[in-house]
Design a protein around this motif. Structure first.
Motif, mmCIF file in Angstrom:
data_model
loop_
_atom_site.group_PDB
_atom_site.id
_atom_site.type_symbol
_atom_site.label_atom_id
_atom_site.label_comp_id
_atom_site.label_asym_id
_atom_site.label_seq_id
_atom_site.Cartn_x
_atom_site.Cartn_y
_atom_site.Cartn_z
ATOM 1 N N THR A 1 -75.910 -10.411 -71.747
ATOM 2 C CA THR A 1 -75.246 -9.652 -72.815
ATOM 3 C C THR A 1 -75.790 -8.227 -72.915
ATOM 4 O O THR A 1 -75.069 -7.307 -73.295
ATOM 5 N N TYR A 2 -77.053 -8.037 -72.554
ATOM 6 C CA TYR A 2 -77.629 -6.682 -72.498
ATOM 7 C C TYR A 2 -76.896 -5.857 -71.447
ATOM 8 O O TYR A 2 -76.481 -4.715 -71.702
ATOM 9 N N ARG A 3 -76.708 -6.433 -70.278
ATOM 10 C CA ARG A 3 -76.003 -5.731 -69.212
ATOM 11 C C ARG A 3 -74.538 -5.475 -69.591
ATOM 12 O O ARG A 3 -73.980 -4.412 -69.299
ATOM 13 N N GLN A 4 -73.913 -6.461 -70.237
ATOM 14 C CA GLN A 4 -72.516 -6.300 -70.667
ATOM 15 C C GLN A 4 -72.382 -5.183 -71.692
ATOM 16 O O GLN A 4 -71.424 -4.407 -71.668
ATOM 17 N N LEU B 1 -70.443 0.208 -73.050
ATOM 18 C CA LEU B 1 -70.695 1.562 -73.542
ATOM 19 C C LEU B 1 -70.397 2.603 -72.463
ATOM 20 O O LEU B 1 -69.841 3.672 -72.749
ATOM 21 N N GLN B 2 -70.757 2.282 -71.221
ATOM 22 C CA GLN B 2 -70.473 3.194 -70.100
ATOM 23 C C GLN B 2 -68.984 3.468 -69.982
ATOM 24 O O GLN B 2 -68.560 4.597 -69.717
ATOM 25 N N ALA B 3 -68.190 2.440 -70.183
ATOM 26 C CA ALA B 3 -66.735 2.591 -70.077
ATOM 27 C C ALA B 3 -66.199 3.557 -71.140
ATOM 28 O O ALA B 3 -65.135 4.159 -70.962
ATOM 29 N N GLU B 4 -66.963 3.712 -72.226
ATOM 30 C CA GLU B 4 -66.576 4.633 -73.296
ATOM 31 C C GLU B 4 -67.276 5.986 -73.155
ATOM 32 O O GLU B 4 -67.160 6.849 -74.032
ATOM 33 N N HIS C 1 -75.717 5.530 -66.023
ATOM 34 C CA HIS C 1 -74.915 5.169 -64.846
ATOM 35 C C HIS C 1 -75.819 4.903 -63.642
ATOM 36 O O HIS C 1 -75.640 3.907 -62.922
ATOM 37 N N LEU C 2 -76.806 5.766 -63.446
ATOM 38 C CA LEU C 2 -77.786 5.555 -62.371
ATOM 39 C C LEU C 2 -78.559 4.264 -62.578
ATOM 40 O O LEU C 2 -78.821 3.513 -61.629
ATOM 41 N N ASN C 3 -78.916 3.997 -63.826
ATOM 42 C CA ASN C 3 -79.708 2.806 -64.129
ATOM 43 C C ASN C 3 -78.941 1.519 -63.881
ATOM 44 O O ASN C 3 -79.518 0.513 -63.455
#
Length: 202
Positions: free
Chosen positions: A19-22, A27-30, A47-49
């Protein structure tokens, strides 16, 4: 009697690794990242992370001494990991922590908390007065009392971090050198220190 580090309710509200990764992906998608501070720079770091974590998820091979240490565990422990999606050190270390827990036959369970949503917690584990992450806090499973802690990075990386910081390098150069160290080390230092920590629990 020693005081629990956090309540059972707060622990239950933590993230699993999945769920942390999700959360980070959503958030990245936003065009965002975790935490109250938002900027294009932090989003780019995140994004790099994500790429770093995805690579490590697939490539981490645990050292024999780590498997040996895990086999000595006689009771379960809770591993609280304080982290954020934008943190480069966390991206290099969190997948290793998760791999160790997955290899523990249920003796270690991971729970991920965001630093900036839990400032009272990270403020109990400052590094040279700073809220450095990631931070691993190991708790007795039944009492949630602390038995060990580790972080924010393995000792050789911490030494390098302090040396680079003293040179006042531009952040990009600073980051390139530090992540270059992680790439060459291939998680070995992190794993060796975690093996030593686990041995203290046995």
């Amino acid at each position: 009697m020693a005081t629990p580090v956090l309540s059972a309710e707060r622990l239950a509200a933590s993230y699993s690794y999945a769920t942390y990764r999700q959360l980070i992906d959503a958030l990245q998608a936003e065009g965002k990242t975790t935490g109250p501070q938002q900027s294009q720079l932090l989003t780019d770091y995140t994004h790099l992370n994500v790429q770093r974590m995805s690579r490590l998820d697939k490539t981490v091979q645990l050292l024999p001494e780590l498997h040996t240490a895990l086999a000595t565990l006689e009771k379960p422990y809770v591993c609280v990991v304080i982290t954020e999606g934008w943190c480069g050190d966390a991206a290099q270390i969190v997948p290793v922590l998760e791999a160790v827990a997955q290899a523990s036959a249920g003796k270690l369970t991971t729970h991920y908390l965001l630093r900036d949503e839990n400032l009272d917690l990270i403020d109990q584990y400052l590094t040279d007065g700073g809220r450095s992450i990631p931070k691993l806090v190991v708790l007795e499973a039944d009492t949630l009392v602390e038995v060990a802690q580790w972080g924010p990075r393995p000792a050789p990386a911490q030494t390098m971090f302090l040396e680079l910081k003293s040179q006042q390098l531009p952040f990009e150069e600073f980051s390139t050198q530090l992540h270059g160290w992680y790439a060459k080390d291939k998680t070995q230092s992190t794993q060796q220190e975690l093996a030593q920590l686990i041995q203290t629990l046995s």
